[in-house]
Write a protein that holds these residues in place. Structure first.
Motif, mmCIF file in Angstrom:
data_model
loop_
_atom_site.group_PDB
_atom_site.id
_atom_site.type_symbol
_atom_site.label_atom_id
_atom_site.label_comp_id
_atom_site.label_asym_id
_atom_site.label_seq_id
_atom_site.Cartn_x
_atom_site.Cartn_y
_atom_site.Cartn_z
ATOM 1 N N THR A 136 0.832 -1.202 0.000
ATOM 2 C CA THR A 136 0.000 0.000 0.000
ATOM 3 C C THR A 136 0.866 1.250 0.000
ATOM 4 O O THR A 136 1.960 1.266 0.577
ATOM 5 C CB THR A 136 -0.920 0.008 1.239
ATOM 6 O OG1 THR A 136 -1.607 -1.243 1.324
ATOM 7 C CG2 THR A 136 -1.934 1.123 1.160
ATOM 8 N N THR A 138 1.631 3.795 1.616
ATOM 9 C CA THR A 138 1.701 4.483 2.900
ATOM 10 C C THR A 138 2.991 5.293 2.975
ATOM 11 O O THR A 138 3.911 5.119 2.167
ATOM 12 C CB THR A 138 1.676 3.475 4.053
ATOM 13 O OG1 THR A 138 2.797 2.575 3.919
ATOM 14 C CG2 THR A 138 0.392 2.660 4.037
ATOM 15 N N LEU A 164 -3.690 1.871 -3.385
ATOM 16 C CA LEU A 164 -3.781 3.149 -2.702
ATOM 17 C C LEU A 164 -4.395 2.947 -1.314
ATOM 18 O O LEU A 164 -5.181 2.021 -1.093
ATOM 19 C CB LEU A 164 -4.638 4.123 -3.497
ATOM 20 C CG LEU A 164 -4.115 4.535 -4.883
ATOM 21 C CD1 LEU A 164 -5.139 5.412 -5.585
ATOM 22 C CD2 LEU A 164 -2.784 5.262 -4.750
ATOM 23 N N GLU A 166 -6.653 4.655 0.071
ATOM 24 C CA GLU A 166 -8.104 4.822 0.012
ATOM 25 C C GLU A 166 -8.826 3.527 -0.360
ATOM 26 O O GLU A 166 -9.999 3.337 -0.018
ATOM 27 C CB GLU A 166 -8.476 5.906 -1.009
ATOM 28 C CG GLU A 166 -8.016 7.304 -0.621
ATOM 29 C CD GLU A 166 -6.547 7.562 -0.924
ATOM 30 O OE1 GLU A 166 -6.076 8.666 -0.602
ATOM 31 O OE2 GLU A 166 -5.877 6.669 -1.474
ATOM 32 N N THR A 167 -8.137 2.644 -1.059
ATOM 33 C CA THR A 167 -8.717 1.357 -1.423
ATOM 34 C C THR A 167 -8.604 0.357 -0.280
ATOM 35 O O THR A 167 -9.545 -0.389 0.005
ATOM 36 C CB THR A 167 -8.006 0.779 -2.662
ATOM 37 O OG1 THR A 167 -8.121 1.693 -3.742
ATOM 38 C CG2 THR A 167 -8.606 -0.561 -3.064
ATOM 39 N N LYS A 169 -7.982 0.799 3.165
ATOM 40 C CA LYS A 169 -8.534 1.080 4.495
ATOM 41 C C LYS A 169 -9.948 0.540 4.698
ATOM 42 O O LYS A 169 -10.213 -0.166 5.681
ATOM 43 C CB LYS A 169 -8.475 2.578 4.791
ATOM 44 C CG LYS A 169 -7.097 3.078 5.155
ATOM 45 C CD LYS A 169 -7.087 4.580 5.381
ATOM 46 C CE LYS A 169 -7.886 4.979 6.582
ATOM 47 N NZ LYS A 169 -7.803 6.436 6.854
#
Length: 258
Positions: A136, A138, A164, A166-167, A169
């Motif tokens: 991810t 991060t 990403l 946003e995907t 989490k």
């Protein structure tokens, strides 16, 4: 502090939550090795060329032998099977070498200690959610600018993908809820159930989202180098990369003659 006290009724309300990394040694299903071999055989000619020179190395697996055992997850009231938990056997599968140390040795050791801590709590009766999340974008991954650019080319090594935040989490949150509330989840055995190490490893695998690492054709430590090459090819083209490599070889030879 993690050992469950038999006389404390409130302990059952406590849940421990961890996010694990796929870029670490894991006991994975045997099917992962078969999928890895399939991708290895169908790799592009470009990748096979670097494979021939030893730059790309096959993904590493060590078979974990099966051992006969009786049911390793059973409730004292014999109700676990009726709740869908089944009867896991001893630890079996393939030990996958997914270790990718670019985040530093402290991160690798920290994740190992985290898994040991989670396993100790699980075996002592606590409800533990430990979900393997994929690669991810991060801050800990993207802190190095060049690495941040290179990871975007992980998809060239099927079936690896990079996601990403946003995907990831919201999906990891769904996995967490499932782990702690679904009575059929291996992370949520009935109170009083007798669990063993095999059950813990199966709980990790149950809803893992490894992003392709466990089934990758090539060792992650070798693909990380190749993603840099893909980045340079995309930015400078084949001729530019060839000139850079030629310049590097010339510099090394000149240093060797001095």
């Amino acid at each position: 502090e993690e050992e469950k006290k038999d006389n404390d009724d409130d302990d059952d309300t406590v849940r421990l939550v961890y996010i694990d990394t796929p870029t670490h040694p894991h006991v994975v299903p045997v099917e992962c090795k078969s999928i890895s071999n399939m991708h290895y055989q169908s790799a592009s000619l470009f990748q096979k060329l670097f494979q021939a020179f030893g730059v790309l190395k096959p993904n590493g697996y060590v078979s974990v032998p099966a051992k006969k055992s009786s049911s390793s997850l059973s409730s004292s009231s014999s109700s676990s099977s009726s709740q869908g938990l089944g009867s896991p056997s001893s630890i079996t599968g393939e030990l996958c070498d997914g270790l990718l140390p670019f985040q530093g040795p402290n991160y690798a050791v920290g994740k190992l200690l985290q898994r040991i801590r989670a396993m100790n709590a699980y075996l002592n009766g606590w409800k533990v959610s430990i979900t393997v999340g994929p690669g991810t974008a991060t801050n800990s991954v993207l802190h190095a600018k060049l690495a941040a650019k290179a990871v975007k080319y992980m998809h060239n090594f099927r079936p690896n993908e990079f996601f990403l935040v946003e995907t990831v989490k919201p999906l990891l949150f769904i996995f967490l809820v499932n782990d702690l509330l679904n009575p059929k989840s291996r992370s949520n055995p009935p109170s009083g159930a007798v669990v063993k190490a095999a059950d813990f490893f199966k709980a990790i695998v149950e809803n893992s989202w490894h992003g392709g690492v466990w089934c990758s054709a090539y060792l992650m430590r070798s693909t990380s180098k190749m993603t840099m090459l893909y980045y340079f090819l995309d930015k400078y083209g084949a001729l530019g990369v060839a000139l850079l490599m030629g310049f590097g070889v010339a510099v090394l030879r000149s240093l060797g003659t001095n």
